[in-house]
Scaffold this motif. Structure first.
Motif, PDB file in Angstrom:
ATOM      1  N   GLU A 193       2.591   4.206 -11.365  1.00 13.61           N
ATOM      2  CA  GLU A 193       3.145   4.864 -10.775  1.00 13.61           C
ATOM      3  C   GLU A 193       2.210   6.265 -10.230  1.00 13.61           C
ATOM      4  OE1 GLU A 193       7.649   4.730 -12.716  1.00 13.61           O
ATOM      5  OE2 GLU A 193       6.394   6.133 -13.293  1.00 13.61           O
ATOM      6  N   GLU A 194       1.395   6.615 -11.129  1.00 10.63           N
ATOM      7  CA  GLU A 194       0.453   7.706 -10.683  1.00 10.63           C
ATOM      8  C   GLU A 194      -0.479   6.917  -9.364  1.00 10.63           C
ATOM      9  OE1 GLU A 194      -1.388   8.639 -14.183  1.00 10.63           O
ATOM     10  OE2 GLU A 194      -0.035  10.049 -14.940  1.00 10.63           O
ATOM     11  N   PHE A 195      -0.698   6.145  -9.502  1.00 15.56           N
ATOM     12  CA  PHE A 195      -1.490   5.396  -8.395  1.00 15.56           C
ATOM     13  C   PHE A 195      -1.125   5.248  -7.213  1.00 15.56           C
ATOM     14  CE2 PHE A 195      -2.965   1.206  -6.298  1.00 15.56           C
ATOM     15  CZ  PHE A 195      -4.040   1.879  -5.870  1.00 15.56           C
ATOM     16  N   LEU A 196       0.342   4.631  -7.323  1.00 16.46           N
ATOM     17  CA  LEU A 196       1.240   4.371  -6.060  1.00 16.46           C
ATOM     18  C   LEU A 196       1.575   6.033  -5.415  1.00 16.46           C
ATOM     19  CD1 LEU A 196       3.933   1.984  -6.986  1.00 16.46           C
ATOM     20  CD2 LEU A 196       1.856   1.765  -5.428  1.00 16.46           C
ATOM     21  N   ALA A 197       1.655   6.920  -6.462  1.00 15.14           N
ATOM     22  CA  ALA A 197       1.802   8.372  -5.772  1.00 15.14           C
ATOM     23  C   ALA A 197       0.651   8.875  -4.663  1.00 15.14           C
ATOM     24  CB  ALA A 197       1.966   9.437  -6.755  1.00 15.14           C
ATOM     25  N   ARG A 198      -0.467   8.298  -5.034  1.00 17.63           N
ATOM     26  CA  ARG A 198      -1.848   8.764  -4.228  1.00 17.63           C
ATOM     27  C   ARG A 198      -2.274   7.624  -3.557  1.00 17.63           C
ATOM     28  NH1 ARG A 198      -5.855   6.871  -7.540  1.00 17.63           N
ATOM     29  NH2 ARG A 198      -5.477   6.678  -9.816  1.00 17.63           N
ATOM     30  N   ALA A 207      -6.194  -2.396   0.393  1.00 16.12           N
ATOM     31  CA  ALA A 207      -6.116  -4.081   0.664  1.00 16.12           C
ATOM     32  C   ALA A 207      -6.168  -4.785  -0.717  1.00 16.12           C
ATOM     33  CB  ALA A 207      -6.996  -4.358   1.779  1.00 16.12           C
ATOM     34  N   VAL A 208      -7.234  -4.325  -1.478  1.00 13.75           N
ATOM     35  CA  VAL A 208      -7.592  -4.937  -2.588  1.00 13.75           C
ATOM     36  C   VAL A 208      -6.930  -4.702  -3.781  1.00 13.75           C
ATOM     37  CG1 VAL A 208      -9.573  -5.761  -1.341  1.00 13.75           C
ATOM     38  CG2 VAL A 208      -9.641  -3.392  -2.740  1.00 13.75           C
ATOM     39  N   THR A 209      -6.014  -3.490  -3.700  1.00 12.78           N
ATOM     40  CA  THR A 209      -5.148  -3.099  -5.059  1.00 12.78           C
ATOM     41  C   THR A 209      -3.786  -3.148  -4.725  1.00 12.78           C
ATOM     42  OG1 THR A 209      -5.572  -0.629  -4.093  1.00 12.78           O
ATOM     43  CG2 THR A 209      -7.377  -1.495  -5.838  1.00 12.78           C
ATOM     44  N   GLY A 210      -3.103  -2.874  -5.827  1.00  9.97           N
ATOM     45  CA  GLY A 210      -1.816  -2.899  -5.809  1.00  9.97           C
ATOM     46  C   GLY A 210      -1.346  -3.933  -6.937  1.00  9.97           C
ATOM     47  N   PHE A 211      -0.164  -4.418  -6.638  1.00  9.07           N
ATOM     48  CA  PHE A 211       0.567  -5.361  -7.419  1.00  9.07           C
ATOM     49  C   PHE A 211       1.135  -6.508  -6.925  1.00  9.07           C
ATOM     50  CE2 PHE A 211       1.829  -0.806  -7.927  1.00  9.07           C
ATOM     51  CZ  PHE A 211       1.000  -0.543  -8.956  1.00  9.07           C
ATOM     52  N   ALA A 212       1.301  -7.872  -7.687  1.00  8.43           N
ATOM     53  CA  ALA A 212       1.819  -9.056  -7.203  1.00  8.43           C
ATOM     54  C   ALA A 212       2.036  -9.761  -8.325  1.00  8.43           C
ATOM     55  CB  ALA A 212       0.705  -9.720  -6.452  1.00  8.43           C
ATOM     56  N   ALA A 252      -4.821  -1.272 -10.517  1.00 11.13           N
ATOM     57  CA  ALA A 252      -4.557   0.124 -10.271  1.00 11.13           C
ATOM     58  C   ALA A 252      -5.953   0.476  -9.850  1.00 11.13           C
ATOM     59  CB  ALA A 252      -3.850   0.922 -11.315  1.00 11.13           C
ATOM     60  N   GLY A 253      -6.081   1.388  -8.809  1.00  8.96           N
ATOM     61  CA  GLY A 253      -7.187   2.132  -8.279  1.00  8.96           C
ATOM     62  C   GLY A 253      -7.993   2.833  -9.332  1.00  8.96           C
TER      63      GLY A 253
END
Length: 266
Positions: A115-120, A130-135, A220-221
């Protein structure tokens, strides 16, 4: 390369490690090297007596130890290894309960980290987004196939382990990425009758990153200071290898506190 590791097996040690500040302290020592309780308190926004107490508890479980100081007044601490792991295969009820407790709070912290990563995330470049995130992806495998898949994923990530211990080996432009591996069985175990009729029905969901038994993986980044060991892979049941926590993600849980005598650490 194989990272120096502390493996926890005793239920008391597992519960002792399941504390957010203790894992934050271990991550700090692994990332930034030896430091005193005062220095750690400044970086983590905690009180010196609190950090001093928890560092002593970490030493009791073999996760931290005293390091030589610059003078007689300095009493720095250092991590005893770069990684912490534990197994999730014990038949002992107390050990299983301790591992489950640790895993549950660890999962909550993974969610918070995501959630902290998504917020920033919007602040990141297009290339990093393009190379981080969730799947996730379901895969139908036997337990042996899942073990082999997990080993292959671990082998891929291990190729970068030397960069954890030696910053000089990190190429220009590299950043720390947390690979969080969740291996989730999609359905409850089949009944005996259903198993006889249809065979094993284990399901795995996999992410863009390392996974274990039916896997959901989150990437996460670049992460902040608190480093389960500087290594960034954690599995169902916690951590690296057969389960563990790197210090990177603090873990909380009930801890029997034996306050004992407070030391003064400069």
């Amino acid at each position: 390369m194989s990272l120096p590791e502390v493996k926890l097996s005793d239920p008391k040690a597992l519960r002792g490690y399941a504390h957010p500040l203790r894992m934050a302290l271990i991550g700090l020592l692994r990332q930034q090297g030896p430091m005193t309780a005062t220095q750690a308190a400044e970086r983590l926004g905690e009180s010196v007596p609190n950090c001093s107490f928890h560092l002593r508890q970490l030493a009791k479980y073999g996760l931290a130890e005293r390091a030589p100081g610059a003078d007689a007044r300095e009493r720095p601490w250092r991590a005893t290894a770069l990684n912490t792991s534990w197994d999730d295969v014990s038949d002992d009820p107390q050990t299983r309960a301790a591992v489950d407790e640790l895993s549950a709070v660890q999962l909550a912290l993974y969610v918070r980290k995501a959630e902290e990563f998504l917020a920033r995330r919007a602040e990141e470049s297009t290339a990093w987004r393009a190379v981080t995130g969730f799947a996730d992806r379901p895969v139908y495998v036997t337990v042996d196939e899942m073990a082999a898949l997990r080993a292959r994923i671990d082998a891929l990530v291990t190729e970068y382990d030397d960069r954890i211990a030696d910053p000089a080996k990190r190429p220009a432009g590299s950043r720390k990425v947390s690979l969080i591996r969740l291996a989730l069985l999609a359905d409850p175990p089949p009944t005996d009758a259903l198993a006889d009729a249809t065979g094993p029905t284990t399901t795995a969901a996999t992410n863009d990153s390392p996974t274990t038994a039916n896997t959901n993986t989150a990437v996460a980044g670049a992460s902040p200071t608190t480093d389960h060991a500087n290594a960034a892979t954690t599995g169902a049941g916690g951590g690296d290898g057969d389960g563990g926590g790197d210090g990177e993600l603090p873990v909380s849980g009930p801890v029997a506190r034996d306050l004992g005598e407070q030391e003064s650490d400069r």
